[in-house]
Every structure is written in structure tokens, then in C-alpha cells.
Write a protein that holds these residues in place. Structure first.
Motif, PDB file in Angstrom:
ATOM      1  N   LYS A 219      -3.660 -13.364  -2.663  1.00  0.00           N
ATOM      2  CA  LYS A 219      -4.027 -14.989  -2.753  1.00  0.00           C
ATOM      3  C   LYS A 219      -5.353 -14.785  -3.722  1.00  0.00           C
ATOM      4  O   LYS A 219      -5.583 -15.746  -4.164  1.00  0.00           O
ATOM      5  N   GLN A 220      -6.014 -13.825  -3.371  1.00  0.00           N
ATOM      6  CA  GLN A 220      -7.426 -13.732  -4.144  1.00  0.00           C
ATOM      7  C   GLN A 220      -7.285 -13.752  -5.659  1.00  0.00           C
ATOM      8  O   GLN A 220      -6.805 -12.581  -5.950  1.00  0.00           O
ATOM      9  N   SER A 221      -7.633 -14.779  -6.428  1.00  0.00           N
ATOM     10  CA  SER A 221      -7.305 -14.691  -7.835  1.00  0.00           C
ATOM     11  C   SER A 221      -8.453 -14.402  -8.680  1.00  0.00           C
ATOM     12  O   SER A 221      -8.267 -14.029  -9.860  1.00  0.00           O
ATOM     13  N   GLY A 222      -9.524 -13.883  -7.849  1.00  0.00           N
ATOM     14  CA  GLY A 222     -10.814 -13.608  -8.887  1.00  0.00           C
ATOM     15  C   GLY A 222     -10.673 -12.261  -9.247  1.00  0.00           C
ATOM     16  O   GLY A 222      -9.752 -11.313  -8.781  1.00  0.00           O
ATOM     17  N   PRO A 223     -11.635 -11.581 -10.081  1.00  0.00           N
ATOM     18  CA  PRO A 223     -11.496 -10.329 -10.478  1.00  0.00           C
ATOM     19  C   PRO A 223     -11.694  -9.530  -9.207  1.00  0.00           C
ATOM     20  O   PRO A 223     -12.536  -9.635  -8.231  1.00  0.00           O
ATOM     21  N   GLY A 224     -10.984  -8.416  -9.192  1.00  0.00           N
ATOM     22  CA  GLY A 224     -11.015  -7.254  -8.003  1.00  0.00           C
ATOM     23  C   GLY A 224      -9.716  -7.781  -6.894  1.00  0.00           C
ATOM     24  O   GLY A 224      -9.433  -6.613  -6.433  1.00  0.00           O
ATOM     25  N   GLY A 225      -9.455  -8.945  -6.813  1.00  0.00           N
ATOM     26  CA  GLY A 225      -8.254  -8.823  -6.038  1.00  0.00           C
ATOM     27  C   GLY A 225      -6.995  -8.233  -6.273  1.00  0.00           C
ATOM     28  O   GLY A 225      -6.552  -7.480  -5.852  1.00  0.00           O
ATOM     29  N   PRO A 226      -6.578  -8.604  -7.612  1.00  0.00           N
ATOM     30  CA  PRO A 226      -5.677  -7.840  -8.259  1.00  0.00           C
ATOM     31  C   PRO A 226      -5.660  -6.468  -8.581  1.00  0.00           C
ATOM     32  O   PRO A 226      -4.762  -5.799  -8.576  1.00  0.00           O
ATOM     33  N   GLN A 227      -6.939  -6.170  -8.522  1.00  0.00           N
ATOM     34  CA  GLN A 227      -7.130  -4.631  -8.617  1.00  0.00           C
ATOM     35  C   GLN A 227      -6.815  -3.824  -7.520  1.00  0.00           C
ATOM     36  O   GLN A 227      -6.174  -2.596  -8.003  1.00  0.00           O
ATOM     37  N   TRP A 228      -7.183  -4.054  -6.413  1.00  0.00           N
ATOM     38  CA  TRP A 228      -6.407  -3.241  -5.382  1.00  0.00           C
ATOM     39  C   TRP A 228      -4.959  -3.250  -5.423  1.00  0.00           C
ATOM     40  O   TRP A 228      -4.297  -2.060  -5.026  1.00  0.00           O
ATOM     41  N   LEU A 229      -4.327  -4.330  -5.602  1.00  0.00           N
ATOM     42  CA  LEU A 229      -2.921  -4.344  -5.828  1.00  0.00           C
ATOM     43  C   LEU A 229      -2.413  -3.541  -7.047  1.00  0.00           C
ATOM     44  O   LEU A 229      -1.311  -2.686  -6.956  1.00  0.00           O
ATOM     45  N   SER A 230      -3.131  -3.222  -8.161  1.00  0.00           N
ATOM     46  CA  SER A 230      -2.715  -2.635  -9.025  1.00  0.00           C
ATOM     47  C   SER A 230      -2.757  -1.183  -8.870  1.00  0.00           C
ATOM     48  O   SER A 230      -1.911  -0.356  -9.390  1.00  0.00           O
ATOM     49  N   ASP A 231      -3.970  -0.555  -7.873  1.00  0.00           N
ATOM     50  CA  ASP A 231      -3.755   0.642  -7.427  1.00  0.00           C
ATOM     51  C   ASP A 231      -2.776   0.875  -6.496  1.00  0.00           C
ATOM     52  O   ASP A 231      -2.711   2.261  -6.090  1.00  0.00           O
ATOM     53  N   HIS A 232      -2.608  -0.016  -5.625  1.00  0.00           N
ATOM     54  CA  HIS A 232      -1.789   0.001  -4.524  1.00  0.00           C
ATOM     55  C   HIS A 232      -0.541  -0.972  -4.517  1.00  0.00           C
ATOM     56  O   HIS A 232      -0.427  -1.814  -3.856  1.00  0.00           O
ATOM     57  N   PRO A 233       0.297  -0.740  -5.813  1.00  0.00           N
ATOM     58  CA  PRO A 233       1.416  -1.734  -5.891  1.00  0.00           C
ATOM     59  C   PRO A 233       2.263  -1.743  -4.644  1.00  0.00           C
ATOM     60  O   PRO A 233       2.479  -0.940  -3.918  1.00  0.00           O
ATOM     61  N   ASN A 234       2.816  -3.235  -4.726  1.00  0.00           N
ATOM     62  CA  ASN A 234       3.761  -3.789  -3.429  1.00  0.00           C
ATOM     63  C   ASN A 234       4.914  -2.956  -3.935  1.00  0.00           C
ATOM     64  O   ASN A 234       5.547  -3.359  -4.789  1.00  0.00           O
ATOM     65  N   PRO A 235       5.579  -2.131  -2.978  1.00  0.00           N
ATOM     66  CA  PRO A 235       6.951  -1.685  -3.283  1.00  0.00           C
ATOM     67  C   PRO A 235       7.876  -2.560  -3.257  1.00  0.00           C
ATOM     68  O   PRO A 235       9.146  -2.430  -3.740  1.00  0.00           O
ATOM     69  N   GLY A 236       7.541  -3.940  -3.035  1.00  0.00           N
ATOM     70  CA  GLY A 236       8.475  -4.890  -2.873  1.00  0.00           C
ATOM     71  C   GLY A 236       8.712  -5.779  -1.883  1.00  0.00           C
ATOM     72  O   GLY A 236       8.708  -6.996  -1.825  1.00  0.00           O
ATOM     73  N   ASP A 237       8.915  -5.001  -0.740  1.00  0.00           N
ATOM     74  CA  ASP A 237       9.196  -5.782   0.559  1.00  0.00           C
ATOM     75  C   ASP A 237       8.162  -5.312   1.538  1.00  0.00           C
ATOM     76  O   ASP A 237       8.456  -5.082   2.808  1.00  0.00           O
ATOM     77  N   ARG A 238       7.050  -5.182   1.155  1.00  0.00           N
ATOM     78  CA  ARG A 238       5.940  -4.623   2.041  1.00  0.00           C
ATOM     79  C   ARG A 238       5.765  -5.458   3.340  1.00  0.00           C
ATOM     80  O   ARG A 238       5.699  -4.940   4.257  1.00  0.00           O
ATOM     81  N   TYR A 239       5.843  -6.865   3.319  1.00  0.00           N
ATOM     82  CA  TYR A 239       5.804  -7.769   4.508  1.00  0.00           C
ATOM     83  C   TYR A 239       6.967  -7.473   5.511  1.00  0.00           C
ATOM     84  O   TYR A 239       6.692  -7.196   6.511  1.00  0.00           O
ATOM     85  N   THR A 240       8.097  -7.453   4.873  1.00  0.00           N
ATOM     86  CA  THR A 240       9.278  -7.163   5.588  1.00  0.00           C
ATOM     87  C   THR A 240       9.088  -5.781   6.564  1.00  0.00           C
ATOM     88  O   THR A 240       9.215  -5.871   7.716  1.00  0.00           O
ATOM     89  N   TYR A 241       9.068  -4.698   5.809  1.00  0.00           N
ATOM     90  CA  TYR A 241       8.978  -3.623   6.386  1.00  0.00           C
ATOM     91  C   TYR A 241       7.692  -3.305   7.319  1.00  0.00           C
ATOM     92  O   TYR A 241       7.953  -2.705   8.587  1.00  0.00           O
ATOM     93  N   ILE A 242       6.661  -3.755   7.022  1.00  0.00           N
ATOM     94  CA  ILE A 242       5.411  -3.649   8.028  1.00  0.00           C
ATOM     95  C   ILE A 242       5.664  -4.531   9.264  1.00  0.00           C
ATOM     96  O   ILE A 242       5.603  -3.897  10.435  1.00  0.00           O
TER      97      ILE A 242
END
Ligand SMILES: [Zn+2]
Length: 467
Positions: A219-242
Motif C-alpha cells: 500500500k505504501q506508494s512512496g519511494p522505497g515501498g515498491p523497492q522491497w517488492l521488486s527485490d522480493h517479488p510476490n510469487p502471486g498468491d503470497r497471502y493465500t499460502y502464508i
């Protein structure tokens, strides 16, 4: 009809027995744990030189308390006696964290500030810790060629100081391909999520707090929020399997809100607002260490834009005995840690040490964990998008052949960092027998006509692998 409780519990027990926790196996790795330690130690020393680590004892010891609690919950088969786990807080604003091979972990102040409770902090730390205990950094290097191996340390530094920190600084081009080394793929992400959930549960935290924190980061739209996600991409169904894993793990009375967490957040609120990573590191890197290319600290040399048309005669280059390639004779070779770029004069520049080119082609190898060419290519494009937020996504892939291997080609568009104009990005990939992805990325202004596309095709067709 009334059923006694005992009868009802029978099918429930059966379900619990079937739903065992997921077994995670560390990937193949030809490095020793001692080499993990050495690589991580060097990269951590460099990180401490570049980044403003918070010296405050109370905050450091809070992070260490959470970290030690998680370390104590590492399963026996993933314990490496050589590893030394350290936990440091970095005084920058972006929601980010990273962990290095062998144990050093750095958590941004922005991450602690964004977390809603200690469980969420523990979630990110457990995920990072899982990459360390599963030795994902060197597992990726295991798949690399000798061309890349010598550059592993540099690539790790690049990931830490460059792409991992909001901008690609040290490795190659604005695309940040070099940082793809420690930018994990979907399978390693899934492993770190599941292993992290299990470590959390054993440490008394609710794994669902990890999923909650990932949502906060998204949800964090500022700089840095998306950075963690580009280093740790969501395999797609992250919430479901966690969430499914959490259901199996079932933690009673999980640790969530703690006094320590509230104290640290209150203390951070009293401090002046954290700088961005770029502000914090702007003057830190004037003395670049060896192993990275380019200079830093506001050194700007923009492409001039005055570019000759590609010569019709070609020159052949031998790249470290790995491959041969022919390019227009008026293009220059620009090598960086694990990529090589060919570009005409005037098309090439750098800003804050990150390389920018407006015309030319970059070649390199990327590790990937999947053996499916299209998925691997999509992951490569994901990592390009990390440094190029306006890059479009592929709508189709065309089959092609590169060095007698099955290949794919797709054309994307991007807004040039240098000129602000629209540019065309041609991505070519081929899967090698050793699991590596060979890639070539051609860039030219969109209005330069299809001449460049023909040049890129010819360059790619000329590639000969030497081994
Ligand atoms: Zn990850």
C-alpha cells in the motif's frame, strides 16, 4: 440428533494430521557456509560505510531482541554454526530491509515506523532471515557462469548500495541488471515466506502478521515501498499460502504488541524525520571501493544525444571467453561488473554513478530458478521495471533462436531517464543448459525508426557461445 463432542473431534483431528507444515529444502549450493560468511561480512562493512546506521543502544537492542528470538527458532537442519547474526537499524525513510549471506541484517527505520505491531516487524525479519539460512544469495551464484562468479561480491554490494536502496548505483546500466543477482525470484520468495512463517510460529509470533506487513508495504506508494517488492517479488498468491501455512502452524496467544515496540516507535517519533536513502548516501560514496564500476556523489555526465547512425560494418568482440558478438563498428564497448554494453558516442552517460544509455545494446547473463523460458524472461523484465517504473509489460513473446538455443523476443516501451522521450526496448532471451538466462536488451528512441531493430536482430544473431 445430538452428537457428543468426542465424535465431532474425529474428522477435525484427521484434517490436522493431513495438513502438515510445508517442507522447505535449501536449494543446491556449491559455496561453503564459510564463503557465505566472508561475502556477507565484506558487503556489511561496505553497507556500514555507506548507510547511516543508528547507534542508539535502546533501538539496537530492541531489534536484536526480536532477531535473537527468531534465530533461536531456526530449525536444526538450517543452523550453520559459522553464521553470525547481527541486526542493525538504518536511519532512512524507505520501507526496506535486507539481509546478507552469513547473517548481517539491516532494517530501515521506515520499516519500523510503518509496522503496526511487533509481529509485523518480526514478519519481515523472519522472511529476510529465511533467505540467509536457506543460503539463497550463494545458491543464485551457484547457477552463475565463471564470467559472473568473480563478480558475486560486487553484485552483492550493488544490490545493497544500488538497486536495493532505491536507485541502481553501481552495476551497469540504469536497468540495474547487475542487481538481479540478489533480487530473488519467485521460487526463493515462496521458500522465504513459508520458512519465515514456520520460524515465526516457533518463536511465538503469528505468521499472518508477515502477510499483513507485506500488504502494508504494497500500500505504501512512496519511494522505497515498491523497492522491497521488486527485490522480493510476490510469487502471486503470497497471502493465500502464508495464511494457509499459518492455519497449520496454529500459534496460541501470539506475541503482537509489546512494550519494547511501543517504546521504540515513540522514540522514533521524537527524532527528526529520517532522510531518504538517496539523501543519506549522496556524500557517503565519494571513495568507491574496488569491485564496483562508475563513480558516485553527484557525478553527472548525460548522453549528449548527438549520435551517429549505426555503421554498416561490424566488429567482433570476445567477452572473457564466454561469448562472441558482433556490433556496429562505431559502437564502443562499455564493461561493467556482469554486463557489457555496446553504444555509440553521445548515447552513453552516467548520473550519480548509475549508467544511462539512449542507444545501444546490453548483454549479460541472469540467474533464474525456473527452467521455463517465458517465466524467466518475465522475471528479468520485473527486475528491469524496478529501476524503470514506466517500462511497459510484454503483451506477447515471439519465438526466436539465439546461439542455437530456443529464444524469445519481446518489444517494450519506456520513458527515457535521460531525455524524457519515449524509447523502444527490445528484450531477447535464451535459456542455457546450465539454467542461466542469456539476455540482450536493445534500447533506441521510439522515433529512431526500425533501423535499430534490424541492428539489434543482427547483433543477437551474431552471438556465439564459447563453451
Ligand atoms: Zn525475499
Amino acid at each position: 440428533m445430538h452428537f457428543p463432542d468426542g465424535m465431532k473431534s474425529f474428522p477435525l483431528l484427521l484434517t490436522a494430521a493431513l495438513a502438515a507444515q510445508t517442507v522447505i529444502t535449501a536449494p543446491e549450493n556449491k559455496y561453503t557456509p564459510a564463503q557465505d560468511v566472508q561475502l556477507g561480512r565484506d558487503a556489511a562493512a561496505e553497507a556500514r560505510r555507506q548507510l547511516p546506521v543508528i547507534g542508539d543502544d535502546q533501538m539496537t537492542s530492541y531489534l536484536e531482541d526480536v532477531g535473537r528470538r527468531l534465530v533461536a527458532a531456526i530449525p536444526p537442519d538450517l543452523r550453520h554454526p559459522e553464521f553470525r547474526y547481527t541486526f542493525e537499524m538504518v536511519n532512512v525513510r524507505e520501507i526496506n530491509a535486507f539481509a546478507l549471506p552469513g547473517g548481517p541484517m539491516f532494517v530501515n527505520r521506515g520499516m519500523i515506523e510503518a509496522a503496526r505491531n511487533e509481529g509485523e516487524v518480526a514478519g519481515v525479519m523472519a522472511h529476510e532471515l529465511s533467505h540467509v539460512v536457506l543460503r539463497h544469495g550463494t545458491a543464485q551464484a551457484t547457477k552463475a557462469t565463471p564470467y559472473e562468479i568473480g563478480q558475486v561480491a560486487g553484485a552483492i554490494l550493488g544490490a545493497v548500495i544500488g538497486g536495493g536502496w532505491g536507485r541502481v548505483i553501481s552495476e551497469g546500466t540504469q536497468f540495474g541488471i547487475g542487481t538481479a543477482f540478489l533480487r530473488f525470484g519467485r521460487e526463493f520468495e515462496r521458500q522465504a515466506d513459508i520458512e519465515g512463517a514456520q520460524i515465526m510460529a516457533r518463536a511465538g509470533y503469528d505468521p499472518r502478521d508477515m502477510a499483513n506487513m507485506f500488504r502494508t508495504i504494497e500500500k505504501q506508494s512512496g519511494p522505497g515501498g515498491p523497492q522491497w517488492l521488486s527485490d522480493h517479488p510476490n510469487p502471486g498468491d503470497r497471502y493465500t499460502y502464508i495464511t494457509e501455512e499459518a492455519r497449520v502452524l496454529r500459534v496460541d496467544n501470539p506475541v503482537r504488541d509489546t512494550r519494547g515496540f511501543a517504546d521504540v516507535q515513540a522514540r522514533l517519533r521524537r527524532m527528526p524525520r529520517a532522510p531518504t536513502t538517496e539523501e543519506a548516501t549522496r556524500n557517503a560514496g565519494r571513495n568507491r571501493p574496488v569491485g564496483t564500476t562508475g563513480s558516485r556523489g553527484g557525478d553527472t555526465r548525460m548522453p549528449t544525444g548527438r549520435v551517429e547512425a549505426p555503421s554498416s560494418s561490424y566488429r567482433t568482440y570476445d567477452e572473457n571467453g564466454e561469448f562472441r558478438v558482433s556490433v556496429p563498428a562505431n559502437w564502443r564497448e562499455v564493461q561493467s561488473a556482469n554486463t557489457v554494453t555496446f553504444a555509440p558516442d553521445g548515447a552513453y552517460g552516467s548520473r550519480d554513478g548509475s549508467t544511462i544509455f539512449t542507444h545501444g545494446i546490453e548483454l549479460g547473463f541472469a540467474r533464474n530458478e525456473t527452467h521455463d523460458l517465458q517465466t524467466a524472461t518475465e522475471e528479468l523484465i520485473d527486475s528491469l521495471a524496478g529501476g524503470n517504473p514506466r517500462l511497459t509489460r510484454p503483451s506477447r513473446f515471439d519465438r526466436t533462436s539465439i546461439a542455437d538455443r530456443r529464444g524469445l523476443h519481446t518489444t517494450l516501451s519506456n520513458v527515457s531517464d535521460a531525455t524524457g522521450g519515449l524509447e523502444t526496448v527490445d528484450v531477447f532471451t535464451a535459456q542455457l543448459d546450465n539454467g542461466l538466462l542469456l539476455y540482450a536488451i536493445g534500447v533506441a528512441p521510439a522515433n529512431a525508426g526500425d533501423n535499430y531493430q534490424r541492428v539489434f536482430d543482427r547483433v543477437v544473431k551474431s552471438i556465439e557461445l564459447r563453451r
